[in-house]
Design an enzyme around this catalytic site. Structure first.
Site, PDB file in Angstrom:
ATOM      1  N   GLY A 112       0.909  -1.145   0.038  1.00 37.48           N
ATOM      2  CA  GLY A 112       0.035  -0.006  -0.018  1.00 37.48           C
ATOM      3  C   GLY A 112       0.809   1.109  -0.112  1.00 37.48           C
ATOM      4  O   GLY A 112       0.678   2.338  -0.874  1.00 37.48           O
ATOM      5  N   ASN A 132       9.382   5.351   3.883  1.00 42.02           N
ATOM      6  CA  ASN A 132      10.768   5.933   3.745  1.00 42.02           C
ATOM      7  C   ASN A 132      10.651   7.310   4.312  1.00 42.02           C
ATOM      8  O   ASN A 132      10.104   8.378   3.791  1.00 42.02           O
ATOM      9  CB  ASN A 132      10.994   6.031   2.061  1.00 42.02           C
ATOM     10  CG  ASN A 132      10.870   4.606   1.669  1.00 42.02           C
ATOM     11  OD1 ASN A 132      11.339   3.915   1.795  1.00 42.02           O
ATOM     12  ND2 ASN A 132       9.898   5.013   0.579  1.00 42.02           N
ATOM     13  N   GLU A 178       1.853   5.856   7.551  1.00 39.26           N
ATOM     14  CA  GLU A 178       3.045   6.157   7.083  1.00 39.26           C
ATOM     15  C   GLU A 178       3.803   7.110   7.793  1.00 39.26           C
ATOM     16  O   GLU A 178       5.091   7.215   8.444  1.00 39.26           O
ATOM     17  CB  GLU A 178       3.114   6.259   5.515  1.00 39.26           C
ATOM     18  CG  GLU A 178       2.543   5.355   4.954  1.00 39.26           C
ATOM     19  CD  GLU A 178       3.024   3.713   5.047  1.00 39.26           C
ATOM     20  OE1 GLU A 178       4.107   3.548   5.320  1.00 39.26           O
ATOM     21  OE2 GLU A 178       2.361   2.646   5.231  1.00 39.26           O
TER      22      GLU A 178
END
Length: 895
Positions: A287, A291, A324
């Protein structure tokens, strides 16, 4: 190159761990991708510290050609003149089997000290969506364009440059990317300089990162655009996208702006970077990927037109972005020492995304939505083929197999359970303590428990968590009415391991034979909250292997009050009857758990099908879509496996149960409806149109579909997927052609995914065959395995899809990402039909074919699907004897 025996025998090679004789401090990387040739070249200058004399410097490399390499004394980052310092060439030996490269000193051992290792390398931009790979799209002129991008988690940085590719070998990264003129280049750090190379390319230099693990490095080069930066408390936030899609970036920018502020406040620490790019890519295996400063996403997750996007689709966008960004602190700033701890990174980000999203849009009630994810984890964790949340990881493939529902959903559920038991403020204080103590470093799991326990008063957090993460499974908590010695009424709580099958299955996924072993543990420390029905204030009980007693009051007692516990509840007849009488006074999550636990205990043969249907007929007043999702899912499995002669009665029951709900809320949205109603409306339309065989629903869906395709009346976004599902289910060639046409020329990435997903709802075997072929050609490799999985689970086209998978399995292994094969095979759980004698029609063939097909860490994931297949076969046999008497007669519902 030929590998000498000495390299294979080097310290740590057998267990895939690098020796700790050399540590990295800083990488200077220059990458030059050739987009047309699908290759890349690079140079690495790595500042290392040799801790003791060594004859070789061992690093990771895979599918790389490693060229000229040398070593110089000193570090440029400390002011040493490494350009003119004496240097000497290094020999290079590569071992593909262990994914290692060894740089050899010319004669004698290399003394301890600080050095700079320089090495050239080259590789291929692969099509497997890992390492440094190609992402391809067709632009508005019909020209195929190529993006070079990366995906390094878990152990694929070694495919892009020689490195110490282990999470505890943190270092600073300075990246330069050579990009053709007119193309965008991004990496983790901010752009700090551009040099014209004189050959139609530019060299873009990026600023240094914080010390971080190799799996978090990222670089992207291609024909992309970026939104103007948004300043979020000093952080430059952008969305990177394909040309012409800038108008779809608003929701992501809004969500990310909120998330950066929320997490900085929650964690008590600022964002650990200077800029943040969110990059939407056409080809991406998972998904998204966290980073640092350069988060990559599937395009269809990140980009959305809010006027054409369903509420649940916007919720999914927000959830992934917030997940994220939570990683920027929990995972990037503070990182696990080794892959056995990856579950905590992912579980914590999953949980924190829920907290963030609940703050962003409280009306979405995201913890109610998460109950479905928790339910998926409970389903897997009730299998003997489950695993502990944390377990030893030795090989790269074992690390890859950690990215599953147990890591994400079970891990997050356990954290939520503990947070609710402990209290939000004490939990957050412990998290802040942990991050402050370990910033820029690496940790073991117990470091977090110790930090939270320091804030937890008398709650033994470490002991609780150890009982949940180091053994698989979860308890069935039984609640039984009892009397105290003085005759007062009590509720006694006991625990026992929950499992769907009494015994584990033989492991047929291995090429050898193995003795059946269950991974389900026993004797958890269970944080239980109990409260009288209708009341929010709960009593805390830490349930051990000994029974616990709770005083009963006038109102029936709710065990797992609030609904955050990761366990099943089984009430005795007296307590269950009392709760059902007060059903409407329970909170939505409590009603969800009561329904889900009733269904699970029915499948596990702890309760009867009649008892489950008795609950369903009491749900006439239910308004929560998540409760109905359990009901619809259960009826769907029954329909999948029921004898042919019982299916029409089941469909009639579904219509009688669900039609009043759709009539109550209507097809059209109302100005005064809450945020849950659109979710329920879509679920009811899908269920009635497919499971219920409701002709009126099907006709209306076709009318909406035709008007949308003609451009005369756009479909209401919240029911778009439901309409497509119903149309596809009854589709002929013309409908299939219309769906494929829209899939190929969608309005936006969300529209593309909707039409792709509808193909899994086909019921015509001939039409399904056309889609099968597209899965090997036109449909992106990131999507095809999931579509095939859906098709495998269909009663009508599942067997034909299985035949296709068997016939083309080797081709699929070559084309699809390694991480997706087991996900495709999850669909075999639907191939559980039996004949009149109870003989399984497909299950034996499935077991036989998959024997030895999947090796390594993901073998366990396939074993889980095979165990679920056996559970469904057993249930199909039960339906032949129980369904007729269990199905309520029409008069039951009408009264």
């Amino acid at each position: 190159m030929t590998t000498p025996d000495a390299l294979q025998a080097d310290q740590g090679f057998e267990d895939y761990r690098l020796p700790y004789t050399v540590v990295p401090h800083r990488y200077e990387l220059t990458l030059s991708p050739d987009l047309d040739a699908a290759t890349f070249r690079g140079e690495a200058r790595i500042e290392i510290e040799v801790l003791e004399p060594v004859e070789r410097i061992v690093m990771n490399a895979l599918e790389l050609e490693v060229g000229d390499s040398s070593l110089a004394l000193g570090w440029a980052s400390k002011g040493d003149d490494t350009e003119t310092a004496d240097s000497f060439s290094l020999g290079v030996e590569i071992d593909d089997a262990s994914q290692r490269v060894a740089y050899l000193a010319p004669s004698e051992d290399l003394p301890a000290g600080c050095y700079t290792l320089s090495s050239s390398f080259a590789g291929v931009l692969n099509d497997k969506l890992c390492g440094f790979y190609r992402s391809v799209f067709t632009d508005e002129s019909g020209v195929e364009r190529v993006i070079a991008t990366t995906q390094f988690e878990d152990t694929d940085a070694r495919r892009a440059f020689p490195c110490f590719d282990e999470p505890d070998r943190k270092a600073v990264f300075s990246v330069s990317l050579d990009a053709p003129a007119g193309m965008l280049a991004i990496s983790n750090g901010p752009e700090i300089g551009v040099e014209d190379l004189g050959d139609g390319r530019r060299r873009v230099r990026f600023g240094d990162t914080i010390p971080m693990s190799t799996y978090l490095v990222a670089f992207v080069v291609g024909p992309l655009e970026a939104t103007p930066p948004v300043d979020v408390d000093g952080v430059a936030l952008r969305v990177v996208h394909l040309p012409g899609k800038g108008h779809l970036t608003g929701p992501a920018l809004e969500v990310a702006t909120h998330a950066l502020g929320f997490f900085a406040d929650y964690f008590g620490l600022p964002y650990p970077g200077t800029k943040l790019d969110l990059a939407a890519l056409p080809d991406f295996a998972s998904g998204a990927m966290e980073n640092l400063g350069c988060v990559t996403f599937r395009e269809a997750i990140l980009l959305a037109d809010p006027d054409r996007t369903a509420r649940v689709e916007l919720e999914r966008l927000a959830e992934v972005v917030e997940h994220e960004l939570a990683h920027m602190w929990f995972g990037d700033l503070v990182t696990m020492k080794w892959w056995n701890g990856i579950w905590l990174n992912e579980a914590f980000a999953t949980f924190m995304a829920l907290c963030c999203e609940d703050d962003y849009r409280p009306e979405w009630q995201v913890f109610g939505s998460f109950a479905r994810g928790k339910g998926a984890a409970l389903a897997v964790d009730g299998l003997h083929a489950t695993r502990p949340i944390e377990y030893p990881v030795r090989r790269p493939d074992e690390a890859a197999a950690m990215f599953d529902v147990l890591t994400y959903e079970k891990g997050a559920s356990v954290l939520w359970m503990v947070e609710q038991y402990l209290g939000r403020e004490r939990f957050r204080a412990g998290v802040r303590r942990y991050l402050a103590a370990h910033a820029y470093g690496n940790t073991e799991t117990h470091d977090l428990w110790d930090a939270i326990e320091a804030q937890a008063g008398d709650v033994p957090i470490r002991a609780i968590m150890d009982s949940w993460i180091f053994q698989g499974g979860y308890p069935l908590v039984s609640a039984t009415a009892a009397l105290d010695d003085d005759g007062s009424e009590l509720v006694e709580l006991t625990q026992a391991p929950f499992s769907y099958l009494a015994e584990p299955l033989p492991d047929v996924t291995s090429s050898g034979t193995s003795r059946p072993v269950s991974a389900i543990g026993s004797d958890w420390l269970v944080p239980v909250l109990v409260a009288p029905a209708g009341r929010e204030k709960a009593e805390r009980i830490l349930l051990t292997s000994m029974p616990a007693k709770v005083a009963a009051g006038a109102a029936p007692l709710v065990v797992n009050a609030g609904g955050a516990g990761f366990y099943r509840i089984h009430y005795d007849v007296q307590l269950r009857t009392a709760l059902l009488a007060e059903l409407e006074s329970l909170r939505p999550l409590e009603r969800y758990n009561l329904t889900a636990d009733s269904w699970a205990t029915c499948l596990a043969e702890h309760s009867t099908l009649t008892e489950f249907f008795d609950l369903l007929v009491r749900l006439a007043g239910e308004t929560d879509p998540h409760v109905w999702s359990v009901v619809i899912g259960a009826l769907g499995l029954i329909d999948l496996l029921a004898p042919d002669e019982q299916r029409e009665r089941l469909a009639a029951f579904a219509r009688e149960l669900l039609s009043p709900q759709l009539a109550r809320i209507g097809w059209e949205p109302r100005a005064d409806e809450d945020e849950q109603t659109p979710v329920l409306r879509a679920a009811l339309i899908t269920a009635l149109g497919i499971l219920g065989g409701d002709r009126e629903v099907a006709v209306r869906c076709h009318a909406i579909f035709d008007a949308d395709n003609a451009g005369t009346a756009p479909v209401e976004p919240d029911i778009a997927s439901a309409v497509l599902a119903v149309v596809a289910h009854g589709a002929g060639q013309s409908e299939l052609d219309a769906i494929l046409s829209r899939y190929r020329r969608p309005q936006d990435p969300v529209d593309e995914v909707r039409h792709l997903g509808a193909l899994g709802r086909l019921s015509d075997v001939g039409l399904a065959g056309q889609v099968h072929e597209l899965c090997l050609t036109e449909i992106r490799s990131q999507n095809a395995p999931y579509l095939l999985s859906t098709m495998l689970g269909s009663r009508s086209i599942g067997p034909a899809t299985w035949r296709f998978v068997v016939d083309h399995f080797e081709q699929m292994l070559e084309r699809f990402p390694d991480s997706s094969i087991h996900r495709m095979l999850e669909g075999v759980t639907g191939l559980a039909q039996v004949d009149d004698s109870g003989r399984a029609l497909h299950a034996e063939e499935v077991h036989t074919f998959l024997a030895g097909k999947i090796e390594g860490g993901r073998r366990r994931l396939v074993a889980q699907s095979l165990e679920r297949l056996e559970i469904n076969v057993r249930f199909a046999r039960r339906l032949r004897t129980e369904l007729d008497s269990a199905l309520p007669r029409p008069a039951v519902l009408s009264t």
